[in-house]
Enzyme design. Structure first.
Site, PDB file in Angstrom:
ATOM      1  N   ASP A   1       2.191  -1.789  -4.477  1.00  0.00           N
ATOM      2  CA  ASP A   1       0.798  -1.327  -4.537  1.00  0.00           C
ATOM      3  C   ASP A   1       0.181  -1.876  -5.819  1.00  0.00           C
ATOM      4  OD1 ASP A   1      -0.741   1.375  -3.068  1.00  0.00           O
ATOM      5  OD2 ASP A   1      -1.621   0.522  -4.882  1.00  0.00           O
TER       6      ASP A   1
ATOM      7  N   ARG B   1     -20.129  -0.996   6.906  1.00  0.00           N
ATOM      8  CA  ARG B   1     -18.955  -1.519   7.577  1.00  0.00           C
ATOM      9  C   ARG B   1     -18.696  -2.966   7.153  1.00  0.00           C
ATOM     10  NH1 ARG B   1     -16.427   1.237  11.782  1.00  0.00           N
ATOM     11  NH2 ARG B   1     -17.871   2.907  12.186  1.00  0.00           N
TER      12      ARG B   1
ATOM     13  N   GLY C   1       0.870  -1.171   0.000  1.00  0.00           N
ATOM     14  CA  GLY C   1       0.000   0.000   0.000  1.00  0.00           C
ATOM     15  C   GLY C   1       0.908   1.222   0.000  1.00  0.00           C
TER      16      GLY C   1
ATOM     17  N   ARG D   1      -2.001   9.859  20.597  1.00  0.00           N
ATOM     18  CA  ARG D   1      -3.017  10.930  20.607  1.00  0.00           C
ATOM     19  C   ARG D   1      -3.287  11.360  22.035  1.00  0.00           C
ATOM     20  NH1 ARG D   1      -6.375   8.032  15.779  1.00  0.00           N
ATOM     21  NH2 ARG D   1      -5.509   9.326  14.124  1.00  0.00           N
TER      22      ARG D   1
ATOM     23  N   HIS E   1      -9.384  -1.398  18.366  1.00  0.00           N
ATOM     24  CA  HIS E   1      -9.145  -0.105  17.743  1.00  0.00           C
ATOM     25  C   HIS E   1     -10.479   0.395  17.225  1.00  0.00           C
ATOM     26  CE1 HIS E   1      -7.072   3.073  15.782  1.00  0.00           C
ATOM     27  NE2 HIS E   1      -7.354   2.662  14.580  1.00  0.00           N
TER      28      HIS E   1
HETATM   29  N1  LIG Z   1      -4.610   0.850  12.437  1.00  0.00           N
HETATM   30  C1  LIG Z   1      -4.663   2.163  12.430  1.00  0.00           C
HETATM   31  O1  LIG Z   1      -4.535   2.788  13.463  1.00  0.00           O
HETATM   32  C2  LIG Z   1      -4.883   2.886  11.132  1.00  0.00           C
HETATM   33  C3  LIG Z   1      -4.555   4.247  11.012  1.00  0.00           C
HETATM   34  C4  LIG Z   1      -4.720   4.865   9.776  1.00  0.00           C
HETATM   35  C5  LIG Z   1      -5.201   4.144   8.679  1.00  0.00           C
HETATM   36  N2  LIG Z   1      -5.535   2.830   8.843  1.00  0.00           N
HETATM   37  C6  LIG Z   1      -6.025   2.015   7.716  1.00  0.00           C
HETATM   38  O2  LIG Z   1      -4.935   1.801   6.832  1.00  0.00           O
HETATM   39  C7  LIG Z   1      -5.431   1.590   5.521  1.00  0.00           C
HETATM   40  C8  LIG Z   1      -4.704   2.523   4.538  1.00  0.00           C
HETATM   41  O3  LIG Z   1      -5.010   3.876   4.813  1.00  0.00           O
HETATM   42  P1  LIG Z   1      -4.484   5.021   3.815  1.00  0.00           P
HETATM   43  O4  LIG Z   1      -4.924   6.317   4.379  1.00  0.00           O
HETATM   44  O5  LIG Z   1      -3.046   4.798   3.519  1.00  0.00           O
HETATM   45  O6  LIG Z   1      -5.353   4.689   2.508  1.00  0.00           O
HETATM   46  P2  LIG Z   1      -4.989   5.036   1.000  1.00  0.00           P
HETATM   47  O7  LIG Z   1      -6.256   4.871   0.243  1.00  0.00           O
HETATM   48  O8  LIG Z   1      -4.254   6.330   0.917  1.00  0.00           O
HETATM   49  O9  LIG Z   1      -3.977   3.868   0.561  1.00  0.00           O
HETATM   50  C9  LIG Z   1      -4.339   2.541   0.400  1.00  0.00           C
HETATM   51  C10 LIG Z   1      -3.509   1.974  -0.740  1.00  0.00           C
HETATM   52  O10 LIG Z   1      -3.781   0.560  -0.824  1.00  0.00           O
HETATM   53  C11 LIG Z   1      -3.677   0.216  -2.196  1.00  0.00           C
HETATM   54  N3  LIG Z   1      -4.297  -1.081  -2.444  1.00  0.00           N
HETATM   55  C12 LIG Z   1      -5.616  -1.391  -2.539  1.00  0.00           C
HETATM   56  N4  LIG Z   1      -5.776  -2.708  -2.795  1.00  0.00           N
HETATM   57  C13 LIG Z   1      -4.548  -3.239  -2.877  1.00  0.00           C
HETATM   58  C14 LIG Z   1      -4.064  -4.539  -3.124  1.00  0.00           C
HETATM   59  N5  LIG Z   1      -4.884  -5.569  -3.346  1.00  0.00           N
HETATM   60  N6  LIG Z   1      -2.717  -4.725  -3.141  1.00  0.00           N
HETATM   61  C15 LIG Z   1      -1.867  -3.706  -2.927  1.00  0.00           C
HETATM   62  N7  LIG Z   1      -2.275  -2.443  -2.684  1.00  0.00           N
HETATM   63  C16 LIG Z   1      -3.598  -2.215  -2.655  1.00  0.00           C
HETATM   64  C17 LIG Z   1      -4.358   1.374  -2.909  1.00  0.00           C
HETATM   65  O11 LIG Z   1      -4.012   1.423  -4.287  1.00  0.00           O
HETATM   66  C18 LIG Z   1      -3.856   2.575  -2.104  1.00  0.00           C
HETATM   67  O12 LIG Z   1      -2.701   3.152  -2.684  1.00  0.00           O
HETATM   68  C19 LIG Z   1      -6.950   1.807   5.612  1.00  0.00           C
HETATM   69  O13 LIG Z   1      -7.603   0.559   5.776  1.00  0.00           O
HETATM   70  C20 LIG Z   1      -7.099   2.643   6.868  1.00  0.00           C
HETATM   71  O14 LIG Z   1      -8.374   2.503   7.448  1.00  0.00           O
HETATM   72  C21 LIG Z   1      -5.374   2.199  10.039  1.00  0.00           C
END
Ligand SMILES: NC(=O)c1ccc[n+]([C@@H]2O[C@H](COP(=O)([O-])OP(=O)(O)OC[C@H]3O[C@@H](n4cnc5c(N)ncnc54)[C@H](O)[C@@H]3O)[C@@H](O)[C@H]2O)c1
Length: 307
Positions: free
Chosen positions: A33, A88, A9, A151, A175
């Protein structure tokens, strides 16, 4: 570099994580990605910053998993964010498919790696990664608690106008809205928080912590937090690669600790080169225990919907 970290990602969280790891010279980084050019372009853009910033780590990016082979740590941030009209459950289904595919690709090339899951819904995606990888619980964990605690630490430091370096705090549980901030274990340079702030102010900080993710989404509108989440991931990666044995709140697979069996829950763990080296059990008050139980039920509901 001595180490290799894969980040799947190359979106907001993934790319910022890659950048932080490289700038700290923790490891070489491979970004993967499904949007291959995005990963290639961001990697190149970051490398072009290296001569100015003076870091020697190498970042590459693309759509192919072969360059990830032999990674010490793999961070999974691939996934969708909830779009208007998507429930969800829809998100759970879609991100389960994505996480399953990603983890299969990763573990076939890096059978000894340590997986850090970031994709939401976090605790359920950790379980998907555990099942698909077949890894022992030491090597599958989720990032959430370090972020939630960070936070809370910022809100405390801001309220008291003290250095962030002096503030420690702990958040347990899943979370989500049911996370459990533990002000009793929060300290300012060793001074327990309840000695410094009124119960009302502490409860306001707890509540802002629980809603910390939503507060950022409300500002960004089309996306969620990534500066603090990526910093939290890097804290975990550094603890592992440098065998720090830091005690950090992470989503870990419990096997009887806290009276919980077979579920990922945010708890304090000792993080070192082997991954989750120990789950640290705290004695909770009746009220804290009740909050944790509620949070655990929320996670159980999500994992139950996986099947
Ligand atoms: N655990 C936490 O505390 C926390 C905090 C922030 C974000 N998140 C989660 O992290 C994830 C990413 O957030 P983000 O803001 O970076 O989102 P984003 O949309 O900016 O990035 C996600 C990326 O994943 C890629 N992707 C989608 N399907 C894919 C696949 N099959 N293989 C490879 N890449 C793939 C997309 O092309 C995109 O570039 C989300 O699920 C978000 O909810 C979790």
């Amino acid at each position: 570099m001595d180490h290799k970290v894969t980040v799947v990602g190359a979106g907001h969280v993934g790319a910022t994580t890659a950048q932080r790891i490289a700038e700290a010279e923790l490891a070489d980084v491979v970004m993967v990605d499904i949007a291959a050019d995005l990963a290639t372009g961001k990697a190149l853009d970051m490398m072009e910053s290296a001569p100015v910033l003076g870091f020697n780590a190498r970042i590459t990016g693309g759509g192919d998993y072969d360059p990830t082979a032999g990674s010490d740590v793999c961070v999974v941030t691939a996934g969708l964010a909830r779009k208007p009209g998507m429930s969800r459950d829809d998100l759970l289904k879609k991100n389960t498919e994505i996480t399953r595919g990603v983890v299969e690709e990763l573990v076939s090339r890096s059978p000894d790696t340590i997986l850090i899951v970031v994709t939401n819904p976090l605790d359920a995606m950790c379980e998907v990664a555990r099942r698909v990888s077949g890894f022992p619980r030491e090597r599958v964990m989720g990032m959430a608690g370090v972020l939630d605690a960070a936070r809370m630490r910022w809100f405390i430091a801001d309220e008291l106008r003290v250095s962030v370096q002096d503030v420690d705090a702990f958040v347990l549980g899943g979370h989500g809205d049911s996370m459990v901030p533990l002000p009793r274990f929060a300290t300012v340079n060793g001074i327990p928080l309840p000695n410094l702030l009124s119960a009302d102010r502490i409860e306001a900080i707890n509540e802002r912590t629980r809603k910390g993710g939503a507060e950022i989404v409300n500002y960004y509108k089309d996306g969620s937090a990534y500066y603090a989440p990526s910093a939290a991931v890097v804290d975990m990666v550094a603890a592992i690669l440098r065998d720090k044995r830091k005690i950090l709140p992470c989503a870990a697979y419990l096997q009887g600790e806290y009276g919980i069996e077979g579920l990922f829950v945010g708890v304090p763990v000792k993080l070192g080169r082997r991954g989750v080296e120990e789950v640290v059990e705290l004695e909770l008050s009746a009220a804290e225990r009740a909050e944790l139980d509620r949070s655990v039920e929320a996670v159980r509901g999500l994992v139950g919907a996986l099947a």
